[in-house]
Design a protein around this motif. Structure first.
Motif, PDB file in Angstrom:
ATOM      1  N   ALA A 157      57.133 -88.373 -24.186  1.00  0.00           N
ATOM      2  CA  ALA A 157      58.350 -87.969 -24.901  1.00  0.00           C
ATOM      3  C   ALA A 157      59.254 -87.109 -24.029  1.00  0.00           C
ATOM      4  O   ALA A 157      60.484 -87.246 -24.057  1.00  0.00           O
ATOM      5  N   LEU A 158      58.677 -86.222 -23.242  1.00  0.00           N
ATOM      6  CA  LEU A 158      59.470 -85.381 -22.342  1.00  0.00           C
ATOM      7  C   LEU A 158      60.160 -86.219 -21.274  1.00  0.00           C
ATOM      8  O   LEU A 158      61.319 -85.980 -20.927  1.00  0.00           O
ATOM      9  N   ALA A 159      59.444 -87.208 -20.759  1.00  0.00           N
ATOM     10  CA  ALA A 159      60.013 -88.074 -19.733  1.00  0.00           C
ATOM     11  C   ALA A 159      61.168 -88.902 -20.280  1.00  0.00           C
ATOM     12  O   ALA A 159      62.219 -89.037 -19.639  1.00  0.00           O
ATOM     13  N   VAL A 160      60.987 -89.445 -21.471  1.00  0.00           N
ATOM     14  CA  VAL A 160      62.040 -90.238 -22.110  1.00  0.00           C
ATOM     15  C   VAL A 160      63.278 -89.385 -22.354  1.00  0.00           C
ATOM     16  O   VAL A 160      64.409 -89.812 -22.113  1.00  0.00           O
ATOM     17  N   GLY A 161      63.049 -88.151 -22.822  1.00  0.00           N
ATOM     18  CA  GLY A 161      64.164 -87.274 -23.149  1.00  0.00           C
ATOM     19  C   GLY A 161      64.877 -86.740 -21.927  1.00  0.00           C
ATOM     20  O   GLY A 161      65.966 -87.207 -21.556  1.00  0.00           O
ATOM     21  N   THR A 162      64.279 -85.781 -21.245  1.00  0.00           N
ATOM     22  CA  THR A 162      64.938 -85.131 -20.113  1.00  0.00           C
ATOM     23  C   THR A 162      65.076 -86.072 -18.922  1.00  0.00           C
ATOM     24  O   THR A 162      66.151 -86.178 -18.325  1.00  0.00           O
ATOM     25  N   GLY A 163      63.998 -86.735 -18.563  1.00  0.00           N
ATOM     26  CA  GLY A 163      64.036 -87.627 -17.401  1.00  0.00           C
ATOM     27  C   GLY A 163      65.065 -88.730 -17.558  1.00  0.00           C
ATOM     28  O   GLY A 163      65.876 -88.983 -16.655  1.00  0.00           O
ATOM     29  N   GLY A 164      65.057 -89.378 -18.713  1.00  0.00           N
ATOM     30  CA  GLY A 164      66.000 -90.468 -18.953  1.00  0.00           C
ATOM     31  C   GLY A 164      67.442 -90.004 -18.922  1.00  0.00           C
ATOM     32  O   GLY A 164      68.318 -90.658 -18.337  1.00  0.00           O
ATOM     33  N   ALA A 165      67.713 -88.842 -19.526  1.00  0.00           N
ATOM     34  CA  ALA A 165      69.086 -88.326 -19.574  1.00  0.00           C
ATOM     35  C   ALA A 165      69.596 -87.976 -18.180  1.00  0.00           C
ATOM     36  O   ALA A 165      70.759 -88.263 -17.840  1.00  0.00           O
ATOM     37  N   VAL A 166      68.758 -87.358 -17.366  1.00  0.00           N
ATOM     38  CA  VAL A 166      69.187 -86.934 -16.031  1.00  0.00           C
ATOM     39  C   VAL A 166      69.473 -88.148 -15.144  1.00  0.00           C
ATOM     40  O   VAL A 166      70.465 -88.172 -14.403  1.00  0.00           O
ATOM     41  N   VAL A 167      68.628 -89.174 -15.218  1.00  0.00           N
ATOM     42  CA  VAL A 167      68.858 -90.375 -14.405  1.00  0.00           C
ATOM     43  C   VAL A 167      70.158 -91.064 -14.818  1.00  0.00           C
ATOM     44  O   VAL A 167      70.978 -91.450 -13.973  1.00  0.00           O
ATOM     45  N   LYS A 168      70.363 -91.177 -16.128  1.00  0.00           N
ATOM     46  CA  LYS A 168      71.583 -91.846 -16.613  1.00  0.00           C
ATOM     47  C   LYS A 168      72.839 -91.068 -16.249  1.00  0.00           C
ATOM     48  O   LYS A 168      73.920 -91.635 -16.150  1.00  0.00           O
ATOM     49  N   ALA A 169      72.680 -89.758 -16.036  1.00  0.00           N
ATOM     50  CA  ALA A 169      73.830 -88.934 -15.643  1.00  0.00           C
ATOM     51  C   ALA A 169      74.074 -88.976 -14.128  1.00  0.00           C
ATOM     52  O   ALA A 169      74.947 -88.266 -13.632  1.00  0.00           O
ATOM     53  N   GLY A 170      73.305 -89.779 -13.403  1.00  0.00           N
ATOM     54  CA  GLY A 170      73.530 -89.930 -11.962  1.00  0.00           C
ATOM     55  C   GLY A 170      72.442 -89.352 -11.084  1.00  0.00           C
ATOM     56  O   GLY A 170      72.478 -89.519  -9.862  1.00  0.00           O
ATOM     57  N   GLY A 171      71.452 -88.689 -11.692  1.00  0.00           N
ATOM     58  CA  GLY A 171      70.358 -88.115 -10.901  1.00  0.00           C
ATOM     59  C   GLY A 171      69.302 -89.161 -10.601  1.00  0.00           C
ATOM     60  O   GLY A 171      68.214 -89.164 -11.187  1.00  0.00           O
ATOM     61  N   ASP A 172      69.596 -90.036  -9.642  1.00  0.00           N
ATOM     62  CA  ASP A 172      68.751 -91.215  -9.440  1.00  0.00           C
ATOM     63  C   ASP A 172      67.763 -91.091  -8.274  1.00  0.00           C
ATOM     64  O   ASP A 172      67.080 -92.056  -7.930  1.00  0.00           O
ATOM     65  N   SER A 173      67.676 -89.904  -7.643  1.00  0.00           N
ATOM     66  CA  SER A 173      66.618 -89.689  -6.644  1.00  0.00           C
ATOM     67  C   SER A 173      65.957 -88.336  -6.922  1.00  0.00           C
ATOM     68  O   SER A 173      66.652 -87.340  -7.150  1.00  0.00           O
ATOM     69  N   TRP A 174      64.632 -88.327  -6.912  1.00  0.00           N
ATOM     70  CA  TRP A 174      63.881 -87.164  -7.381  1.00  0.00           C
ATOM     71  C   TRP A 174      62.829 -86.717  -6.375  1.00  0.00           C
ATOM     72  O   TRP A 174      62.252 -87.527  -5.638  1.00  0.00           O
ATOM     73  N   TYR A 175      62.556 -85.404  -6.418  1.00  0.00           N
ATOM     74  CA  TYR A 175      61.398 -84.828  -5.729  1.00  0.00           C
ATOM     75  C   TYR A 175      60.723 -83.913  -6.746  1.00  0.00           C
ATOM     76  O   TYR A 175      61.377 -83.084  -7.388  1.00  0.00           O
ATOM     77  N   PHE A 176      59.402 -84.070  -6.912  1.00  0.00           N
ATOM     78  CA  PHE A 176      58.674 -83.320  -7.934  1.00  0.00           C
ATOM     79  C   PHE A 176      57.941 -82.106  -7.362  1.00  0.00           C
ATOM     80  O   PHE A 176      57.346 -82.184  -6.281  1.00  0.00           O
ATOM     81  N   LEU A 177      57.967 -81.013  -8.098  1.00  0.00           N
ATOM     82  CA  LEU A 177      57.030 -79.905  -7.919  1.00  0.00           C
ATOM     83  C   LEU A 177      56.114 -79.975  -9.133  1.00  0.00           C
ATOM     84  O   LEU A 177      56.544 -79.702 -10.256  1.00  0.00           O
ATOM     85  N   THR A 178      54.852 -80.330  -8.888  1.00  0.00           N
ATOM     86  CA  THR A 178      53.954 -80.726  -9.971  1.00  0.00           C
ATOM     87  C   THR A 178      52.727 -79.840 -10.062  1.00  0.00           C
ATOM     88  O   THR A 178      52.030 -79.618  -9.070  1.00  0.00           O
ATOM     89  N   MET A 179      52.458 -79.359 -11.253  1.00  0.00           N
ATOM     90  CA  MET A 179      51.258 -78.584 -11.518  1.00  0.00           C
ATOM     91  C   MET A 179      50.030 -79.482 -11.351  1.00  0.00           C
ATOM     92  O   MET A 179      49.959 -80.573 -11.918  1.00  0.00           O
ATOM     93  N   ASP A 180      49.065 -79.001 -10.575  1.00  0.00           N
ATOM     94  CA  ASP A 180      47.950 -79.851 -10.139  1.00  0.00           C
ATOM     95  C   ASP A 180      46.787 -79.852 -11.138  1.00  0.00           C
ATOM     96  O   ASP A 180      45.710 -79.318 -10.870  1.00  0.00           O
ATOM     97  N   TYR A 181      47.030 -80.439 -12.300  1.00  0.00           N
ATOM     98  CA  TYR A 181      45.948 -80.769 -13.230  1.00  0.00           C
ATOM     99  C   TYR A 181      46.471 -81.825 -14.189  1.00  0.00           C
ATOM    100  O   TYR A 181      47.594 -82.335 -13.996  1.00  0.00           O
ATOM    101  N   ALA A 182      45.686 -82.199 -15.202  1.00  0.00           N
ATOM    102  CA  ALA A 182      45.979 -83.380 -16.014  1.00  0.00           C
ATOM    103  C   ALA A 182      47.394 -83.411 -16.570  1.00  0.00           C
ATOM    104  O   ALA A 182      48.063 -84.449 -16.542  1.00  0.00           O
ATOM    105  N   PHE A 183      47.870 -82.278 -17.081  1.00  0.00           N
ATOM    106  CA  PHE A 183      49.208 -82.242 -17.676  1.00  0.00           C
ATOM    107  C   PHE A 183      50.290 -82.566 -16.649  1.00  0.00           C
ATOM    108  O   PHE A 183      51.156 -83.422 -16.868  1.00  0.00           O
ATOM    109  N   GLY A 184      50.272 -81.869 -15.504  1.00  0.00           N
ATOM    110  CA  GLY A 184      51.292 -82.095 -14.487  1.00  0.00           C
ATOM    111  C   GLY A 184      51.287 -83.520 -13.983  1.00  0.00           C
ATOM    112  O   GLY A 184      52.343 -84.148 -13.814  1.00  0.00           O
ATOM    113  N   HIS A 185      50.099 -84.055 -13.727  1.00  0.00           N
ATOM    114  CA  HIS A 185      49.994 -85.432 -13.237  1.00  0.00           C
ATOM    115  C   HIS A 185      50.547 -86.418 -14.265  1.00  0.00           C
ATOM    116  O   HIS A 185      51.244 -87.373 -13.916  1.00  0.00           O
ATOM    117  N   SER A 186      50.207 -86.194 -15.543  1.00  0.00           N
ATOM    118  CA  SER A 186      50.692 -87.077 -16.605  1.00  0.00           C
ATOM    119  C   SER A 186      52.201 -87.005 -16.721  1.00  0.00           C
ATOM    120  O   SER A 186      52.884 -88.024 -16.878  1.00  0.00           O
TER     121      SER A 186
END
Length: 400
Positions: A149-178
């Motif tokens: 749901a978070l990906a659909v909401g924030t991720g989808g909106a940012v890409v559609k607004a022109g943010g089409d290349s990403w670099y992640f800072l990801t918390m290293d456990y199940a939640f961050g990976h998911s």
């Protein structure tokens, strides 16, 4: 013989009817298991305990004539500690259900144990989609939100607004990976691409090296697949490093009102975020939230409001089933729609996923805010059926 048979059958029916109203151990005990001292304590913590108590108080502290007790413990974000607490609660402390759980690795460990023990879990704090995917059980339920749901909401909106290349800072456990995995799928489905990622442990205070890697990537968007104090620290340090001043945007993939409050509007203004609850949504959410604030001093997060809703729904299910037996209660949780201060006309899928609506918000500027806790502008409403994976695609083995 016929009269004896009829009398015996009638006695059995009376006994069964009486038994259906029985509560095991003469009480209903619900455990709130979460982070009460670490990075996630503000978004859940003792606030979730108070939210659960508010739900129990709506029933007068009783269900089917039996007292309702709320107990709590701090799992310290460690799966072994969480599982050990859950085992003790079940084996010696007469706990009937466990709610909240905050951290995905803990939630998955507790859910597996609870499935073996045939006990209800009401996850409201953890986000990994495996909770209603390959790790689902007949007794597990997932309220509030998940990483899809978070990906659909924030991720989808940012890409559609022109943010089409990403670099992640990801918390290293199940939640961050998911969260990174689900957001990557959304980015790529909308024609974007991921240029790289850096992992960090829970509780990171220094993001300097990771932010330098993100700057060097040249990505338009730095995606923060983290939460709690970690995401607050990353946003503050990104400003110090001139990330946005240099032309890159920050996408805070799990930012709650507790973090916005901690950051302040000067630092958080303009950020997009996805939540399933906002205190100022409507009259019912305002009434609940003001009562909650009187008890805690803060407005509820979606985790805390979700805990209230999940515990309230659990008690309604016991009432409807006439028993606290887990199988009967689980069946009622699947049947009963959810209408409360948290969710409207929400239903539970076969995999235990509550289909509640989500909202894409943008954080107000200080000039736009009318006062404390007036933080969000509504950008879009995402219906539950669009926010979450269909049960048939979730990977839950219970779904045929």
């Amino acid at each position: 013989m016929n009269r004896l048979y009829v009398a015996a059958a009638a006695a059995a029916l009376v006994a069964n009817a009486a038994g259906a109203q029985e509560i095991s151990d003469g009480k209903v005990r619900i455990g709130i298991l979460n982070d009460q001292s670490g990075a996630y304590s503000a978004l859940g913590g003792t606030g979730s305990v108070e939210a659960a108590k508010m739900a129990a108080e709506e029933f007068g502290g009783k269900v089917l004539g039996a007292p309702v007790e709320i107990v709590s413990a701090d799992h310290q974000n460690k799966p072994d500690i969480g599982a050990n607490i859950a085992r003790q609660w079940y084996d010696t402390d007469q706990v009937d259900a466990i709610a909240e759980m905050t951290t995905s690795s803990v939630a998955l460990a507790v859910q597996a144990l609870s499935g073996e023990k045939k006990k209800i879990t009401l996850n409201t704090g953890a986000g990994a989609t495996d909770i209603t995917g390959k790790a689902c059980t007949p007794y597990s339920f997932h309220w509030a939100y998940d990483t899809h749901a978070l990906a659909v909401g924030t991720g989808g909106a940012v890409v559609k607004a022109g943010g089409d290349s990403w670099y992640f800072l990801t918390m290293d456990y199940a939640f961050g990976h998911s969260l990174q995995e689900n957001t990557t799928k959304t980015i790529e489905a909308n024609g974007g691409k991921v240029l790289g990622a850096s992992l960090h442990p829970l509780g990171t205070t220094d993001f300097s090296a990771l932010l330098l890697q993100a700057q060097a990537s040249g990505a338009k968007v730095v995606g923060l697949a983290s939460a709690g104090m970690d995401i607050q620290n990353a946003i503050k340090q990104a400003a110090e490093f001139g990330i946005t001043a240099g032309g890159q945007n920050i996408a805070a993939l799990l930012l709650m009102i507790s973090e916005v409050h901690g950051l302040g509007l000067d630092a958080a203004q303009g950020l997009y975020l996805t939540e399933s609850f906002y205190w100022d949504r409507d009259d019912e959410s305002r009434a609940f939230s003001l009562k909650y604030k009187e008890r805690t001093g803060a407005m509820p997060t979606m985790v805390q409001a979700g805990t209230y809703s999940a515990v309230r729904s659990y008690l309604k299910a016991i009432e409807a089933a006439g028993t606290d037996e887990s199988g009967a209660v689980a069946a009622k949780l699947h049947e009963l729609p959810v209408n409360d201060a948290f969710a409207r006309n929400a239903t539970v899928q076969a995999n235990g996923r509550l289909l509640n609506d989500h909202y894409l918000f943008q954080v107000k500027s200080p000039a736009e805010s009318k006062g404390e806790w007036d933080y969000y502008k509504l950008v879009a409403t995402i219906p539950g059926k669009d926010a979450y994976l269909p049960a048939a695609e979730s990977g839950c083995p219970l779904v045929k």
